[in-house]
Design a protein around this motif. Structure first.
Motif, PDB file in Angstrom:
ATOM      1  N   UNK A  71       0.833  -1.204   0.000  1.00 12.36           N
ATOM      2  CA  UNK A  71       0.000   0.000   0.000  1.00 12.36           C
ATOM      3  C   UNK A  71       0.868   1.254   0.000  1.00 12.36           C
ATOM      4  N   UNK A  72       2.063   1.188   0.632  1.00 16.02           N
ATOM      5  CA  UNK A  72       3.017   2.298   0.621  1.00 16.02           C
ATOM      6  C   UNK A  72       4.162   2.023  -0.339  1.00 16.02           C
ATOM      7  N   UNK A  73       4.801   0.842  -0.182  1.00 19.60           N
ATOM      8  CA  UNK A  73       6.019   0.562  -0.931  1.00 19.60           C
ATOM      9  C   UNK A  73       5.736  -0.311  -2.157  1.00 19.60           C
ATOM     10  N   UNK A  74       4.777   0.115  -2.954  1.00 18.61           N
ATOM     11  CA  UNK A  74       4.438  -0.580  -4.179  1.00 18.61           C
ATOM     12  C   UNK A  74       4.960   0.160  -5.402  1.00 18.61           C
ATOM     13  N   UNK A  75       4.531  -0.225  -6.584  1.00 16.50           N
ATOM     14  CA  UNK A  75       5.020   0.397  -7.819  1.00 16.50           C
ATOM     15  C   UNK A  75       4.811   1.907  -7.858  1.00 16.50           C
ATOM     16  N   UNK A  76       3.707   2.414  -7.279  1.00 23.54           N
ATOM     17  CA  UNK A  76       3.473   3.860  -7.293  1.00 23.54           C
ATOM     18  C   UNK A  76       4.569   4.612  -6.555  1.00 23.54           C
ATOM     19  N   UNK A  77       5.063   4.030  -5.465  1.00 22.31           N
ATOM     20  CA  UNK A  77       6.141   4.658  -4.683  1.00 22.31           C
ATOM     21  C   UNK A  77       7.384   4.814  -5.553  1.00 22.31           C
ATOM     22  N   UNK A 122       9.027   8.384  -7.197  1.00 22.19           N
ATOM     23  CA  UNK A 122      10.424   8.735  -6.926  1.00 22.19           C
ATOM     24  C   UNK A 122      11.196   8.971  -8.227  1.00 22.19           C
ATOM     25  N   UNK A 123      10.957   8.131  -9.222  1.00 17.32           N
ATOM     26  CA  UNK A 123      11.670   8.285 -10.498  1.00 17.32           C
ATOM     27  C   UNK A 123      11.247   9.564 -11.211  1.00 17.32           C
ATOM     28  N   UNK A 124      10.005   9.950 -11.046  1.00 18.60           N
ATOM     29  CA  UNK A 124       9.532  11.185 -11.685  1.00 18.60           C
ATOM     30  C   UNK A 124      10.222  12.409 -11.091  1.00 18.60           C
ATOM     31  N   UNK A 125      10.492  12.364  -9.789  1.00 20.90           N
ATOM     32  CA  UNK A 125      11.099  13.517  -9.118  1.00 20.90           C
ATOM     33  C   UNK A 125      12.625  13.489  -9.223  1.00 20.90           C
ATOM     34  N   UNK A 126      13.241  12.331  -8.936  1.00 22.95           N
ATOM     35  CA  UNK A 126      14.700  12.252  -8.869  1.00 22.95           C
ATOM     36  C   UNK A 126      15.346  11.850 -10.186  1.00 22.95           C
ATOM     37  N   UNK A 127      14.547  11.421 -11.159  1.00 23.11           N
ATOM     38  CA  UNK A 127      15.099  10.978 -12.429  1.00 23.11           C
ATOM     39  C   UNK A 127      15.361   9.477 -12.423  1.00 23.11           C
ATOM     40  N   UNK A 128      15.349   8.913 -13.621  1.00 21.39           N
ATOM     41  CA  UNK A 128      15.562   7.467 -13.743  1.00 21.39           C
ATOM     42  C   UNK A 128      16.990   7.184 -14.196  1.00 21.39           C
ATOM     43  N   UNK A 129      17.775   6.531 -13.366  1.00 22.22           N
ATOM     44  CA  UNK A 129      19.143   6.179 -13.755  1.00 22.22           C
ATOM     45  C   UNK A 129      19.146   4.964 -14.675  1.00 22.22           C
ATOM     46  N   UNK A 163      19.648   1.690 -11.056  1.00 23.77           N
ATOM     47  CA  UNK A 163      18.346   1.674 -10.396  1.00 23.77           C
ATOM     48  C   UNK A 163      18.258   0.496  -9.430  1.00 23.77           C
ATOM     49  N   UNK A 164      18.625  -0.700  -9.879  1.00 24.94           N
ATOM     50  CA  UNK A 164      18.551  -1.879  -9.000  1.00 24.94           C
ATOM     51  C   UNK A 164      19.540  -1.771  -7.851  1.00 24.94           C
TER      52      UNK A 164
END
Length: 393
Positions: free
Chosen positions: A248-254, A258-265, A270-271
């Motif tokens: 409910x908290x630590x799922x795909x939306x979380x 985060x990737x939208x704000x901090x950018x996707x490496x 990422x892993x």
């Protein structure tokens, strides 16, 4: 008694079935657990996809809830019946089924409800045995978190540890139980273990892979500082225990947020970042307790990169496997539920208020009768220790 424990974790990767011979000894002071066997049966492909499609943050319907409750119950029934034949020569006394968690209604430090599906009547019909199920709700109704129930087994297993010791379970979510002589025990969810890593693998492979086998992709990368700092700013990590969490908290939306704000490496970075999140948050959670030994179990122990980063972050505490105490780390949770079912059958509490935050220690679960009339034993004394004895088979 021979008790069958059955469960499926947050990752919904299959049905774990463990058979155990359980006895109360020394006037009820000690539980003896003899592991008889363990296996994991994957869900059918169609049911797996239906479960994944209903997990948070997905919306669902009451039709889907009914279908899932039925189909999970049926597949649990088949897995349990197979386990009884394989590990107990076709003879068992009781089944304890945790089912599949679909939702854990947590708000900060308060849990309002929890939902595990897998209708136990199907198991009772397939095996003829009584089934103890719905193992978390009584603790929630008594004001607790309904988790981590692992503390019920951990405290009995670690009783008498000469140094501050923690049991660490690395499922979709990581949870710890801390034992220190002369002080109340503590247990809580530290945050994600495999949940974000698995979500990232589904993202980078377009759904072709559900986990990073052997940590191979994480091994190719390095933690991204900006993403790591953003993820570690999550307020949950600073809540005081007792506390629990889930997809409910630590799922795909979380992860997506985060990737939208901090950018996707890069995929490897990422892993590696998500592995570091688990290592940092587990180590930070345990540091105030001054633990010397950490005994790990769960699917995350099969990720060597995660275990390496945990060992580095936990040092000078020693990181080892729960196998050291005689319990297969992959099977530990299924044996936990067998133990809780055994305790419920004998009128004993299935959770620990110091660990869950409940106002009292309730007997866990509800009982679905098998084909024979129910004949419950007299309530027993509360055990203080558990030891694991190797099977002579």
């Amino acid at each position: 008694m021979i008790v069958i424990g059955a469960s499926s974790g947050t990752s919904a990767d299959g049905i774990d079935v463990a058979a155990a011979r359980l006895d109360l000894e020394e006037g009820g002071e000690r539980v003896r657990l003899v592991p008889l066997g363990f296996r994991t049966t994957p869900y059918s492909d169609s049911l797996y996809e239906e479960i994944r499609g209903a997990l948070p943050p997905a919306a669902t319907t009451m039709e889907t809830v009914c279908r899932l409750d039925t189909r999970i119950g049926q597949e649990f029934a088949a897995a349990v019946a197979g386990g009884i034949e394989e590990f107990a020569d076709g003879r068992a006394d009781l089944v304890a089924s945790h089912g599949q968690t679909l939702f854990h209604w947590a708000d900060g430090n308060t849990v309002h409800g929890t939902l595990q599906l897998g209708q136990p009547a199907w198991i009772a019909e397939a095996t003829g045995l009584p089934v103890v199920s719905d193992l978390r709700v009584a603790d929630v109704a008594a004001g607790g978190q309904g988790a981590p129930l692992a503390s019920t087994l951990d405290l009995l297993l670690l009783a008498g540890s000469p140094e501050p010791t923690a049991a660490l379970n690395l499922g979709g979510i990581a949870n710890v139980t801390v034992v220190r002589e002369g002080e109340p025990p503590r247990a809580f969810d530290t945050g994600p273990a495999n949940a974000l890593v698995d979500a990232a693998m589904r993202l980078v492979t377009d759904g072709r892979a559900d986990f990073d086998a052997d940590g191979a992709l994480a091994r190719t990368g390095r933690p991204d500082p900006a993403l790591l700092d953003h993820l570690l700013a999550e307020p949950y990590y600073r809540l005081a225990p007792p506390k629990t969490t889930g997809l409910e908290l630590f799922g795909p939306d979380h992860l997506d947020a985060a990737l939208e704000i901090a950018g996707r490496p890069s995929d490897g970075d990422l892993l590696a970042t998500l592995v570091e999140v688990t290592a940092v948050t587990v180590a930070d959670a345990l540091r105030p307790f001054g633990v010397k030994d950490v005994l790990a179990s769960g699917g995350g122990t099969r990720n060597p990169v995660l275990m390496e980063r945990l060992a580095a972050r936990l040092a000078p505490a020693r990181l080892d496997s729960s196998d050291r105490l005689g319990l297969d780390g992959d099977a530990k949770e299924a044996y936990l539920f067998a133990l809780i079912g055994f305790l419920s059958w004998h009128g004993l509490a299935g959770s620990v208020p110091d660990c869950t935050g409940a106002l009292r220690a309730p007997i866990a679960g509800r009982i679905t009768p098998g084909t024979a009339p129910l004949r419950m034993p007299e309530p027993a004394a509360t055990p203080r220790r558990l030891y694991v004895e190797a099977s002579d088979g």
